[in-house]
Enzyme design. Structure first.
Site, PDB file in Angstrom:
ATOM      1  N   VAL A  80     -48.721 -96.972  44.201  1.00 34.62           N
ATOM      2  CA  VAL A  80     -48.494 -98.416  44.269  1.00 34.62           C
ATOM      3  C   VAL A  80     -49.823 -99.174  44.270  1.00 34.62           C
ATOM      4  CG1 VAL A  80     -46.235 -98.200  45.366  1.00 34.62           C
ATOM      5  CG2 VAL A  80     -48.280 -98.312  46.806  1.00 34.62           C
ATOM      6  N   HIS A 124     -43.043 -96.668  41.301  1.00 30.58           N
ATOM      7  CA  HIS A 124     -42.734 -97.042  42.689  1.00 30.58           C
ATOM      8  C   HIS A 124     -43.204 -98.446  43.053  1.00 30.58           C
ATOM      9  CE1 HIS A 124     -42.308 -92.497  43.833  1.00 30.58           C
ATOM     10  NE2 HIS A 124     -41.265 -92.976  43.194  1.00 30.58           N
ATOM     11  N   CYS A 131     -37.064-119.595  44.403  1.00 32.16           N
ATOM     12  CA  CYS A 131     -38.221-119.987  45.217  1.00 32.16           C
ATOM     13  C   CYS A 131     -39.365-119.015  44.962  1.00 32.16           C
ATOM     14  CB  CYS A 131     -37.861-119.960  46.702  1.00 32.16           C
ATOM     15  SG  CYS A 131     -36.505-121.051  47.096  1.00 32.16           S
ATOM     16  N   CYS A 152     -39.171-118.117  53.770  1.00 33.58           N
ATOM     17  CA  CYS A 152     -38.929-119.296  52.944  1.00 33.58           C
ATOM     18  C   CYS A 152     -38.610-120.485  53.846  1.00 33.58           C
ATOM     19  CB  CYS A 152     -37.770-119.022  51.990  1.00 33.58           C
ATOM     20  SG  CYS A 152     -37.405-120.416  50.925  1.00 33.58           S
ATOM     21  N   GLY A 184     -52.042 -84.551  41.273  1.00 30.88           N
ATOM     22  CA  GLY A 184     -52.057 -85.054  42.645  1.00 30.88           C
ATOM     23  C   GLY A 184     -50.724 -85.500  43.186  1.00 30.88           C
ATOM     24  N   PRO A 217     -55.381 -79.423  44.288  1.00 30.72           N
ATOM     25  CA  PRO A 217     -56.092 -78.381  45.045  1.00 30.72           C
ATOM     26  C   PRO A 217     -55.152 -77.481  45.843  1.00 30.72           C
ATOM     27  CG  PRO A 217     -56.408 -80.540  46.063  1.00 30.72           C
ATOM     28  CD  PRO A 217     -55.654 -80.777  44.796  1.00 30.72           C
TER      29      PRO A 217
HETATM   30  P1  OAD Z   1     -47.848 -86.660  48.497  1.00 29.03           P
HETATM   31  O1  OAD Z   1     -48.629 -87.125  49.674  1.00 29.03           O
HETATM   32  O2  OAD Z   1     -46.472 -86.163  48.726  1.00 29.03           O
HETATM   33  O3  OAD Z   1     -48.663 -85.521  47.745  1.00 29.03           O
HETATM   34  C1  OAD Z   1     -50.020 -85.671  47.465  1.00 29.03           C
HETATM   35  C2  OAD Z   1     -50.473 -84.468  46.675  1.00 29.03           C
HETATM   36  O4  OAD Z   1     -51.808 -84.694  46.264  1.00 29.03           O
HETATM   37  C3  OAD Z   1     -50.447 -83.144  47.446  1.00 29.03           C
HETATM   38  O5  OAD Z   1     -49.818 -82.154  46.659  1.00 29.03           O
HETATM   39  C4  OAD Z   1     -51.940 -82.821  47.637  1.00 29.03           C
HETATM   40  O6  OAD Z   1     -52.200 -81.417  47.615  1.00 29.03           O
HETATM   41  C5  OAD Z   1     -52.539 -83.493  46.432  1.00 29.03           C
HETATM   42  N1  OAD Z   1     -53.954 -83.899  46.601  1.00 29.03           N
HETATM   43  C6  OAD Z   1     -54.607 -84.238  47.729  1.00 29.03           C
HETATM   44  N2  OAD Z   1     -55.875 -84.601  47.447  1.00 29.03           N
HETATM   45  C7  OAD Z   1     -56.013 -84.486  46.099  1.00 29.03           C
HETATM   46  C8  OAD Z   1     -57.073 -84.724  45.190  1.00 29.03           C
HETATM   47  N3  OAD Z   1     -58.252 -85.184  45.608  1.00 29.03           N
HETATM   48  N4  OAD Z   1     -56.857 -84.499  43.867  1.00 29.03           N
HETATM   49  C9  OAD Z   1     -55.657 -84.049  43.427  1.00 29.03           C
HETATM   50  N5  OAD Z   1     -54.621 -83.801  44.247  1.00 29.03           N
HETATM   51  C10 OAD Z   1     -54.783 -84.024  45.555  1.00 29.03           C
HETATM   52  O7  OAD Z   1     -47.871 -87.872  47.427  1.00 29.03           O
HETATM   53  P2  OAD Z   1     -46.890 -88.118  46.197  1.00 29.03           P
HETATM   54  O8  OAD Z   1     -46.499 -86.841  45.571  1.00 29.03           O
HETATM   55  O9  OAD Z   1     -47.508 -89.157  45.359  1.00 29.03           O
HETATM   56  O10 OAD Z   1     -43.308 -93.125  47.556  1.00 29.03           O
HETATM   57  O11 OAD Z   1     -45.651 -88.726  46.941  1.00 29.03           O
HETATM   58  C11 OAD Z   1     -44.567 -89.215  46.210  1.00 29.03           C
HETATM   59  C12 OAD Z   1     -44.046 -90.470  46.838  1.00 29.03           C
HETATM   60  O12 OAD Z   1     -43.741 -90.224  48.210  1.00 29.03           O
HETATM   61  C13 OAD Z   1     -45.015 -91.613  46.869  1.00 29.03           C
HETATM   62  O13 OAD Z   1     -45.060 -92.354  45.662  1.00 29.03           O
HETATM   63  C14 OAD Z   1     -44.493 -92.451  47.985  1.00 29.03           C
HETATM   64  C15 OAD Z   1     -44.151 -91.371  48.997  1.00 29.03           C
HETATM   65  O14 OAD Z   1     -43.138 -91.705  49.898  1.00 29.03           O
HETATM   66  C16 OAD Z   1     -43.282 -94.471  47.500  1.00 29.03           C
HETATM   67  O15 OAD Z   1     -44.235 -95.163  47.781  1.00 29.03           O
HETATM   68  C17 OAD Z   1     -41.989 -95.016  47.036  1.00 29.03           C
END
Ligand code: OAD
Length: 255
Positions: A111, A127, A148, A161, A201, A228
């Site tokens: 986001v 998202h 509005c 509002c 990621g 990672p």
């Molecule tokens: P997560 O927090 O579930 O997963 C993050 C991933 O990034 C993990 O698999 C980590 O191992 C990996 N990671 C951490 N550091 C990294 C780096 N430097 N480079 C690459 N990978 C790395 O996040 P999302 O999968 O994005 O929803 O989560 C999905 C959704 O759950 C989000 O969009 C959010 C959350 O609730 C909403 O906001 C609607």
């Protein structure tokens, strides 16, 4: 002969994908922005959901139960996004897109606006956008074509509002809510047509975003993951590059 690494193999796949329009789709998650200082959700120590309850902070019920608390939490996250800068991974994706017009569709669960600030265009934001506001309830004036403006709301926590008391909420997708339909449809079309899906990621824990990797594989694309750590969609992927977005993407996407 030296062994091909996963990075070498994916670079070769990428070179093939770059040869045709829509050849590359990229799905990013919170790990993409981790090296910009924005916390992920599910990392064991630093993830937001290890410290906060998503039912209270990322659902309509949670907002209605304590609007001020939810608003304040998002205000702090917004400030974190505004203070952050795109990292080398965001820049590598945007540079690739500019060097290969029409090849890459960038789909993000994030986001924040770091892909856009790095120069990426046409980003499909599944998202929502934490920097935007919308009303929690439909505006009663909307049917008269006269909705509005959230910018006029009273400066309370959350803003309300002055006409009808409607409350302002962040324009993000909360648990139990549907994704913006146009975004999801466009993302599905992109993964249906790509030769390579690069998944960067994400834990793969949240659907329907995670389903895009399954869908790409079923449609015949190669799926490669940059992370990672192991993820819940590792079994869908052909290739796994165990590294971070800011380390791996500049190497993978270099000219
Ligand atoms: P997560 O927090 O579930 O997963 C993050 C991933 O990034 C993990 O698999 C980590 O191992 C990996 N990671 C951490 N550091 C990294 C780096 N430097 N480079 C690459 N990978 C790395 O996040 P999302 O999968 O994005 O929803 O989560 C999905 C959704 O759950 C989000 O969009 C959010 C959350 O609730 C909403 O906001 C609607």
């Amino acid at each position: 002969m030296p062994r091909m690494t996963a990075t070498d193999t994916v670079r070769a796949e990428l070179a093939r994908a770059a040869g045709r329009p829509g050849g590359l789709a990229v799905l990013t998650g919170a790990g993409m922005s981790a090296e910009s200082g924005i916390p992920t959700f599910r990392d064991a120590m630093s993830g937001l959901w290890s410290r906060f309850d998503p039912a209270q902070l990322a659902s309509e019920e949670g907002f209605r139960a304590d609007p001020a608390r939810v608003w304040q939490w998002y205000a702090e996250r917004r400030q974190g996004v505004l203070d952050a800068q795109p990292n080398a991974g965001h820049r590598a994706l945007a540079d690739f897109q500019q060097r290969h017009p029409g090849v890459m569709t960038l789909i993000t669960q994030n986001v924040d606006d770091l892909h856009q600030r790095a120069g990426a265009t046409g980003v499909l934001r599944l998202h929502g956008d934490i920097l935007q506001d919308r009303w929690i309830d439909p505006c009663p004036r909307a049917q008269r074509g006269n909705c509005c403006d959230t910018g006029w709301a009273l400066d309370t926590q959350p803003p309300v509002c002055a006409e009808c008391g409607n409350q302002v909420r962040p324009d993000v997708v909360w648990f139990g809510e549907s994704l913006p339909l146009g975004m999801l449809t466009a993302a599905e079309q992109a993964v249906d047509g790509c030769a390579l899906l690069l998944v960067v990621g994400t834990s793969g824990a949240v659907w329907p975003a995670a389903g895009l990797a399954h869908r790409a594989r079923r449609a015949g694309a190669t799926v490669a993951i940059v992370n990672p750590q192991p993820s819940e969609i590792d079994d869908v992927a052909h290739h796994h590059i165990r590294g971070t977005a800011a380390e791996v993407l500049p190497v993978l996407l270099a000219a």
